[in-house]
Design a protein around this motif. Sequence first.
Motif, PDB file in Angstrom:
ATOM      1  N   LYS A 105       0.850  -1.186   0.000  1.00 24.78           N
ATOM      2  CA  LYS A 105       0.000   0.000   0.000  1.00 24.78           C
ATOM      3  C   LYS A 105       0.894   1.248   0.000  1.00 24.78           C
ATOM      4  CE  LYS A 105      -3.773  -2.385   2.374  1.00 24.78           C
ATOM      5  NZ  LYS A 105      -4.691  -2.382   3.547  1.00 24.78           N
ATOM      6  N   PHE A 106       0.385   2.350   0.530  1.00 28.61           N
ATOM      7  CA  PHE A 106       1.150   3.601   0.540  1.00 28.61           C
ATOM      8  C   PHE A 106       1.420   3.982   1.982  1.00 28.61           C
ATOM      9  CE2 PHE A 106       1.933   8.150   0.193  1.00 28.61           C
ATOM     10  CZ  PHE A 106       2.707   8.221  -0.966  1.00 28.61           C
ATOM     11  N   SER A 107       2.680   4.096   2.327  1.00 31.59           N
ATOM     12  CA  SER A 107       3.073   4.460   3.687  1.00 31.59           C
ATOM     13  C   SER A 107       3.204   5.975   3.761  1.00 31.59           C
ATOM     14  CB  SER A 107       4.384   3.779   4.067  1.00 31.59           C
ATOM     15  OG  SER A 107       4.227   2.372   4.101  1.00 31.59           O
ATOM     16  N   THR A 108       2.214   6.620   4.371  1.00 31.00           N
ATOM     17  CA  THR A 108       2.089   8.070   4.330  1.00 31.00           C
ATOM     18  C   THR A 108       2.810   8.745   5.488  1.00 31.00           C
ATOM     19  OG1 THR A 108      -0.097   7.755   3.349  1.00 31.00           O
ATOM     20  CG2 THR A 108       0.418   9.961   4.180  1.00 31.00           C
ATOM     21  N   GLY A 109       3.373   9.895   5.196  1.00 30.78           N
ATOM     22  CA  GLY A 109       3.918  10.766   6.230  1.00 30.78           C
ATOM     23  C   GLY A 109       3.292  12.142   6.120  1.00 30.78           C
ATOM     24  N   LEU A 110       2.943  12.725   7.250  1.00 29.17           N
ATOM     25  CA  LEU A 110       2.340  14.052   7.268  1.00 29.17           C
ATOM     26  C   LEU A 110       2.909  14.818   8.455  1.00 29.17           C
ATOM     27  CD1 LEU A 110       0.180  16.024   6.137  1.00 29.17           C
ATOM     28  CD2 LEU A 110      -1.426  15.020   7.777  1.00 29.17           C
ATOM     29  N   SER A 111       3.409  16.022   8.203  1.00 25.71           N
ATOM     30  CA  SER A 111       3.964  16.828   9.296  1.00 25.71           C
ATOM     31  C   SER A 111       3.686  18.303   9.043  1.00 25.71           C
ATOM     32  CB  SER A 111       5.473  16.595   9.445  1.00 25.71           C
ATOM     33  OG  SER A 111       6.169  17.017   8.284  1.00 25.71           O
ATOM     34  N   GLY A 112       3.687  19.058  10.125  1.00 30.29           N
ATOM     35  CA  GLY A 112       3.484  20.493  10.042  1.00 30.29           C
ATOM     36  C   GLY A 112       3.983  21.168  11.308  1.00 30.29           C
ATOM     37  N   GLY A 113       4.196  22.480  11.218  1.00 31.82           N
ATOM     38  CA  GLY A 113       4.676  23.179  12.401  1.00 31.82           C
ATOM     39  C   GLY A 113       5.096  24.600  12.102  1.00 31.82           C
ATOM     40  N   PHE A 114       5.834  25.175  13.037  1.00 31.75           N
ATOM     41  CA  PHE A 114       6.275  26.564  12.955  1.00 31.75           C
ATOM     42  C   PHE A 114       7.793  26.629  13.098  1.00 31.75           C
ATOM     43  CE2 PHE A 114       7.594  30.426  15.218  1.00 31.75           C
ATOM     44  CZ  PHE A 114       7.127  31.401  14.350  1.00 31.75           C
ATOM     45  N   LEU A 115       8.425  27.459  12.271  1.00 31.25           N
ATOM     46  CA  LEU A 115       9.866  27.694  12.324  1.00 31.25           C
ATOM     47  C   LEU A 115      10.113  29.196  12.409  1.00 31.25           C
ATOM     48  CD1 LEU A 115      10.968  25.192   9.568  1.00 31.25           C
ATOM     49  CD2 LEU A 115      12.024  25.257  11.826  1.00 31.25           C
ATOM     50  N   ARG A 116      10.868  29.630  13.398  1.00 29.14           N
ATOM     51  CA  ARG A 116      11.203  31.044  13.525  1.00 29.14           C
ATOM     52  C   ARG A 116      12.380  31.355  12.618  1.00 29.14           C
ATOM     53  NH1 ARG A 116       9.082  35.952  14.449  1.00 29.14           N
ATOM     54  NH2 ARG A 116      10.467  37.341  15.628  1.00 29.14           N
ATOM     55  N   ASP A 117      12.141  32.186  11.597  1.00 22.64           N
ATOM     56  CA  ASP A 117      13.166  32.558  10.629  1.00 22.64           C
ATOM     57  C   ASP A 117      14.017  33.689  11.187  1.00 22.64           C
ATOM     58  OD1 ASP A 117      14.224  32.330   7.847  1.00 22.64           O
ATOM     59  OD2 ASP A 117      13.539  34.406   7.731  1.00 22.64           O
ATOM     60  N   MET A 118      15.351  33.500  11.194  1.00 22.80           N
ATOM     61  CA  MET A 118      16.264  34.493  11.778  1.00 22.80           C
ATOM     62  C   MET A 118      17.384  34.813  10.798  1.00 22.80           C
ATOM     63  SD  MET A 118      16.382  32.912  15.657  1.00 22.80           S
ATOM     64  CE  MET A 118      16.416  31.214  15.078  1.00 22.80           C
ATOM     65  N   PRO A 119      17.172  35.779   9.889  1.00 21.39           N
ATOM     66  CA  PRO A 119      18.213  36.156   8.917  1.00 21.39           C
ATOM     67  C   PRO A 119      19.448  36.718   9.606  1.00 21.39           C
ATOM     68  CG  PRO A 119      16.062  37.005   8.266  1.00 21.39           C
ATOM     69  CD  PRO A 119      15.929  36.514   9.670  1.00 21.39           C
ATOM     70  N   PHE A 120      20.625  36.448   9.005  1.00 18.07           N
ATOM     71  CA  PHE A 120      21.857  36.951   9.634  1.00 18.07           C
ATOM     72  C   PHE A 120      22.768  37.700   8.667  1.00 18.07           C
ATOM     73  CE2 PHE A 120      22.621  32.444   8.557  1.00 18.07           C
ATOM     74  CZ  PHE A 120      23.771  32.525   7.793  1.00 18.07           C
ATOM     75  N   ASN A 121      22.313  37.993   7.422  1.00 18.43           N
ATOM     76  CA  ASN A 121      23.091  38.884   6.568  1.00 18.43           C
ATOM     77  C   ASN A 121      22.227  40.053   6.126  1.00 18.43           C
ATOM     78  OD1 ASN A 121      21.477  37.364   4.786  1.00 18.43           O
ATOM     79  ND2 ASN A 121      22.904  37.690   3.092  1.00 18.43           N
ATOM     80  N   LYS A 122      22.849  41.080   5.599  1.00 13.72           N
ATOM     81  CA  LYS A 122      22.150  42.327   5.309  1.00 13.72           C
ATOM     82  C   LYS A 122      21.026  42.137   4.291  1.00 13.72           C
ATOM     83  CE  LYS A 122      23.011  47.149   4.035  1.00 13.72           C
ATOM     84  NZ  LYS A 122      24.039  48.161   3.668  1.00 13.72           N
ATOM     85  N   LYS A 123      21.256  41.323   3.271  1.00 13.55           N
ATOM     86  CA  LYS A 123      20.235  41.091   2.244  1.00 13.55           C
ATOM     87  C   LYS A 123      19.165  40.103   2.692  1.00 13.55           C
ATOM     88  CE  LYS A 123      23.100  42.085  -1.809  1.00 13.55           C
ATOM     89  NZ  LYS A 123      23.620  41.542  -3.105  1.00 13.55           N
ATOM     90  N   ARG A 124      19.360  39.487   3.850  1.00 12.44           N
ATOM     91  CA  ARG A 124      18.410  38.529   4.421  1.00 12.44           C
ATOM     92  C   ARG A 124      18.204  37.309   3.535  1.00 12.44           C
ATOM     93  NH1 ARG A 124      16.384  41.344   8.710  1.00 12.44           N
ATOM     94  NH2 ARG A 124      14.667  39.918   9.189  1.00 12.44           N
ATOM     95  N   THR A 125      19.222  36.972   2.760  1.00 14.67           N
ATOM     96  CA  THR A 125      19.170  35.778   1.924  1.00 14.67           C
ATOM     97  C   THR A 125      19.672  34.537   2.660  1.00 14.67           C
ATOM     98  OG1 THR A 125      21.333  36.375   1.014  1.00 14.67           O
ATOM     99  CG2 THR A 125      19.384  37.038  -0.247  1.00 14.67           C
ATOM    100  N   TRP A 126      20.389  34.747   3.752  1.00 14.95           N
ATOM    101  CA  TRP A 126      20.842  33.629   4.599  1.00 14.95           C
ATOM    102  C   TRP A 126      20.180  33.757   5.966  1.00 14.95           C
ATOM    103  CZ3 TRP A 126      23.771  29.459   3.270  1.00 14.95           C
ATOM    104  CH2 TRP A 126      24.470  29.520   2.067  1.00 14.95           C
ATOM    105  N   SER A 127      19.770  32.610   6.502  1.00 10.19           N
ATOM    106  CA  SER A 127      19.162  32.634   7.825  1.00 10.19           C
ATOM    107  C   SER A 127      19.282  31.271   8.483  1.00 10.19           C
ATOM    108  CB  SER A 127      17.682  33.042   7.733  1.00 10.19           C
ATOM    109  OG  SER A 127      16.907  31.973   7.218  1.00 10.19           O
TER     110      SER A 127
END
Length: 231
Positions: free
Chosen positions: A57-79
Amino acid sequence: MQIKFVFIAFFMTFCMAAQNVEADFDAPDSLYREDQFYLNVSYNILQKGPSGLRQNKFSTGLSGGFLRDMPFNKKRTWSVAAGLGYTLAIYNQNMGITEVNGVNTYQILNSNSITYSKDKLSLHFVDLPIELRWRDATPESHKFWRIHFGVKLSYLFYDQYKLISSEGTFKQTNNKDLNDFHYGVYLATGWNTWNIYAYYGLNPLFKSSAKIDGQSIDMNTANFGLMFYIL
């Protein structure tokens, strides 16, 4: 008297200027954060299973949640991001579990031994994901390429097993042979809404006490699917 007139003139000028200033609610936010809510749908695979193990059959996975995004460069392209989530992992396979006097017995089910219509293990986890992120987002656009590499720590808080076979129905919860803590690495990458997701578990699903024919069931998990990010 002159000071009084100067004060009144300054106050009137300030009020007139304030009336002419309108709040620009459409102005881009230079301190934006990205991808703080997530939803993942995946296919679960058992790795390094005992001889004869098959998934059906099909072995299903389901997940969800919240992640706090914390940029660390001026352009905010890395976090970096850390958060909290929930995962439901279902495995439909042919490894049967029975319990006698508190002791679990494991065996590979096949047509020569026991016929079955359902052999399902459901696992419920609380997750702690931690990510290193790159994206080419800008304050003006929320459609962008992303690469997220993460480590996920999970705690198994509830499990349920159900076997419907030619010998009857067996149900079990809170199997003591399952590891309580799990950890692995994952990658999520894509553009805009659509992102591919892959996870590889680094420790076994079962403790060394779970054995088939005297051999420990030293198998881990891998998940492949889609990741969706919101806000």
